[in-house]
Scaffold this motif. Structure first.
Motif, PDB file in Angstrom:
ATOM      1  N   UNK A   3       0.822  -1.207   0.000  1.00 39.64           N
ATOM      2  CA  UNK A   3       0.000   0.000   0.000  1.00 39.64           C
ATOM      3  C   UNK A   3       0.858   1.260   0.000  1.00 39.64           C
ATOM      4  N   UNK A   4       2.040   1.187   0.647  1.00 40.84           N
ATOM      5  CA  UNK A   4       2.841   2.414   0.676  1.00 40.84           C
ATOM      6  C   UNK A   4       3.487   2.680  -0.682  1.00 40.84           C
ATOM      7  N   UNK A   7       0.712   4.161  -2.639  1.00 41.32           N
ATOM      8  CA  UNK A   7       0.498   5.546  -2.208  1.00 41.32           C
ATOM      9  C   UNK A   7       1.560   6.460  -2.809  1.00 41.32           C
ATOM     10  N   UNK A  10       0.723   7.056  -6.450  1.00 35.09           N
ATOM     11  CA  UNK A  10      -0.399   7.981  -6.613  1.00 35.09           C
ATOM     12  C   UNK A  10       0.051   9.409  -6.334  1.00 35.09           C
ATOM     13  N   UNK A  11       0.832   9.526  -5.285  1.00 35.89           N
ATOM     14  CA  UNK A  11       1.275  10.857  -4.873  1.00 35.89           C
ATOM     15  C   UNK A  11       2.109  11.552  -5.960  1.00 35.89           C
ATOM     16  N   UNK A  97      -7.516   9.073 -11.229  1.00 36.88           N
ATOM     17  CA  UNK A  97      -6.385   8.689 -10.368  1.00 36.88           C
ATOM     18  C   UNK A  97      -6.496   7.230  -9.951  1.00 36.88           C
ATOM     19  N   UNK A  98      -7.716   6.839  -9.563  1.00 32.66           N
ATOM     20  CA  UNK A  98      -7.925   5.463  -9.113  1.00 32.66           C
ATOM     21  C   UNK A  98      -7.656   4.486 -10.264  1.00 32.66           C
ATOM     22  N   UNK A 101      -4.014   4.179 -10.879  1.00 29.70           N
ATOM     23  CA  UNK A 101      -3.336   3.414  -9.838  1.00 29.70           C
ATOM     24  C   UNK A 101      -3.575   1.913 -10.010  1.00 29.70           C
TER      25      UNK A 101
END
Lengths: 103, 566
Positions: A3-4, A7, A10-11, A97-98, A101
């Motif tokens: 998940x990181x 993240x 995405x960031x 974005x989703x 990802x």
């Protein structure tokens, strides 16, 4: 992908930057508008009570009534304004974005 | 026509309103009102049917706390409105307008303005980060036990004060409306609420709140239309007649015509509600930011499937609550015109029969006869049930989800055990609520509600906001700052005129303002900021490092949990 890592990816995306920048600015602008409207109203009463008691024209209705009702309508409208823009613009960005990802 | 005759015939068999002279005290017991009781029994039957339906569909903790995440934005908006518009707003604000005129509007506006703030800064993020309680969000990147314990403590404190206010209000209202003794009235409310929450969880609570919201909005709309019809749908004429009634009343007390006219006119402008500027702003802050920190309201955001529906919930809630406060203004002025001038609602001394809070109830009779009076009485009772159910569920989740499952079992509790704990807690809290209601019978309700808002604004709100928006915020900062805000608010309230002078009989209040929020919120924010800044613990590094991931999830919903946990 953890998940990181997700993240972090995405960031880094341009769309995410755009979304957070636009939404944060919009959210705070409306917040400040609401704070000014409400605390302006409260201060008006606190510092000059007579003003709101003054009649509109030569009728019985005082300025306080349209101003108070106006504030209620303003509160609902500004909330609606946020939803309107979020539905039209932010949701589309979020979806992009989703999707990005998930690839 | 025929139905009307039937209703009129039915009315003949109903007890007449109290005509006894010289009634004093806030809550004189009224003769038993059978229409009201019948209407209320209908409401209870309906809600019990809802509870039965909901109970069959409540199997997991997700069902119990969050109605399985299956509530739509529109439904949730109505439920939020049902959770928020308490009997205190309906009867209290219309009574305040009845007595002081314009001041009631200032008060009601304060209850509305928190919603946009909640929307712009928090609503969507709440939904994306949390599952069941606001502590899920506040503790997202922090050390769980510490932040959860703070959140549970703060939730229980806010819920306790709010619950006491509602229970006391319920007892007095039922005594007033149905002629039942105070103790049994409180017990009925407590038992029904335990029933809804215990068996139906959030699903039953949501639908009880929706039912109540629809009834209350419908009843208040009807009353307002009837009031406007009596004045020819002219606001000018409504206010003119209200000022005339107040002027006549002032003349009757022996004032000279000029002073009486000024007194009559005074209902059109701000009166004594706002005293000094600091009290005014502080009180406004408590109402505005307290709304965004009430645990039972925040909990409602986890019942919708996603951030989009959470957004819609706030908009609908704001629409209904705003509309409702416009109606209470008309109802309050309508009561001045139709009730204050009519001897059948007044005692020998010219005071309202049954006490000041009865203005809206008497108006119901004035515009709709005994049947509508019964309806409005039943709605007022239903209102309390809906609010206390939400409060109890929120308190139960703080104990079972935050304390038991997360802190005590270190997040390893199975769903069945957690559900069992939340049900036991519900019963315990319900019994407590009944006892508190009985013990605090004489407490000032408005004070308790304003205390709950001040506490929510000073504890939950700063912690939630900074944990969401400020990367530098750490576990230590959030916990120390949150407690500092809560304690400051509590201590200042004790030192304020409401307790220091009125209850403890000291000569002069140490803290001269009506609300502590402006100071206690500043203490909370500054303490969180300073403690976080100076925090060099290993945990602080983890807290700050977790921010980016939290932010991505809060902004986009990627990784957000869906409450449906079948």
């Amino acid at each position: 992908m953890t998940t990181s890592e997700l993240a972090a990816r995405v960031q880094a995306s341009a769309k995410y930057q755009e979304l957070t920048r636009k939404r944060t600015r919009f959210g705070w602008t409306l917040t400040v508008a609401m704070l000014i409207a409400y605390f302006g109203y409260v201060s008006l009463i606190a510092f000059d009570k007579a003003l709101l008691a003054k009649p509109v024209g030569d009728g019985i209705i005082s300025w306080g009534v349209p101003i108070g009702f106006g504030l209620i309508v303003f509160t609902v409208t500004i909330t609606g304004l946020y939803v309107w823009r979020a539905n039209a613009e932010f949701d589309a960005l979020t979806k992009a974005i989703v999707d990005e990802a998930a690839q | 026509m025929r139905a009307r005759n039937l209703l009129a015939a039915a009315a003949l068999f109903l007890p007449l309103p109290a005509l006894a002279a010289a009634i004093e005290g806030q809550t004189q017991r009224q003769p038993t009102n059978w229409t009201a009781i019948a209407m209320f029994a209908g409401f209870v039957a309906l809600t019990l049917a809802i509870t039965r339906w909901a109970a069959k569909r409540t199997h997991t903790v997700a069902d119990f706390y969050a109605a399985g995440g299956g509530v739509t934005g529109f439904q949730n908006g109505l439920a939020i409105a049902g959770d928020y518009m308490s009997a205190a707003s309906f009867l209290g604000i219309s009574a305040q307008i009845f007595t002081d005129g314009y001041d009631g509007l200032i008060y009601s506006i304060g209850f509305l303005v928190g919603w946009p703030i909640l929307m712009f800064l928090m609503a969507e993020k709440l939904r994306n980060l949390g599952r069941f309680t606001f502590a899920d969000v506040a503790s997202f990147r922090f050390a769980q036990p510490a932040v959860r314990s703070f959140a549970a403590f703060s939730t229980l404190t806010v819920v306790a004060f709010y619950l006491i206010a509602q229970m006391v209000g319920a007892g007095q209202l039922i005594k007033l409306l149905f002629g039942l003794p105070y103790g049994s009235a409180v017990a009925i409310v407590g038992v029904l609420m335990i029933f809804y929450v215990l068996f139906g969880g959030m699903k039953a609570t949501t639908w009880v709140q929706i039912t109540k919201a629809v009834l209350l909005l419908g009843g208040a709309s009807f009353m307002s239309v009837m009031v406007m019809a009596k004045v020819g749908f002219s606001p000018e004429s409504l206010f003119m007649r209200a000022v005339q009634v107040k002027t006549d009343l002032a003349t009757a007390t022996g004032l000279d015509p000029v002073a009486a006219a000024a007194k009559g006119r005074s209902i059109m402008g701000p009166g004594n509600f706002i005293k000094d500027p600091i009290s005014a702003i502080s009180f406004g802050m408590a109402l505005m930011f307290g709304t965004a920190g009430l645990p039972h309201i925040l909990m409602r955001f986890f019942t919708v499937p996603n951030a989009r529906e959470a957004r819609k919930s706030v908009l609908w809630a704001t629409v209904w609550i705003g509309y409702f406060y416009l109606l209470t203004f008309i109802i309050g002025f309508g009561a001045i015109v139709l009730v204050a001038s009519d001897p059948q609602y007044l005692d020998a001394a010219g005071a309202l029969l049954g006490g000041g809070n009865m203005a809206a109830i008497h108006l119901a009779k004035a515009v709709g006869g005994d049947v509508f009076l019964g309806f409005i009485s039943a709605v007022a009772f239903a209102t309390i049930l809906a609010v206390v159910s939400g409060l109890t569920l929120s308190g139960a989740s703080a104990i079972s989800h935050d304390l038991y499952a997360t802190v005590f079992c270190k997040s390893a509790a199975d769903s069945g055990a957690e559900l069992r704990v939340s049900r036991i807690t519900t019963v315990v809290l319900g019994v407590f609520a009944i006892l508190l209601g009985v013990v605090f019978e004489k407490q000032n309700i408005a004070f308790m509600v304003s205390l709950a808002f001040a506490l929510a604004a000073s504890g939950n709100f700063p912690v939630l906001l900074l944990s969401l928006l400020w990367k530098g915020c750490t576990t230590r900062g959030a916990v120390v700052g949150g407690f500092a805000g809560l304690l400051t608010a509590l201590v200042l309230m004790i030192l304020s005129p409401s307790i220091w002078v009125t209850v403890l009989h000291h000569e002069k209040a140490i803290f001269p303002y009506t609300s502590p929020a402006i100071f206690s919120m500043a203490v909370a924010f500054l303490t969180i900021w300073l403690v976080s800044l100076l925090d060099n613990s290993p945990r602080a590094l983890i807290d700050r490092a977790g921010f980016d991931e939290q932010r991505v999830r809060s902004e986009t919903g990627i990784g957000a949990s869906v409450a449906a946990g079948h």
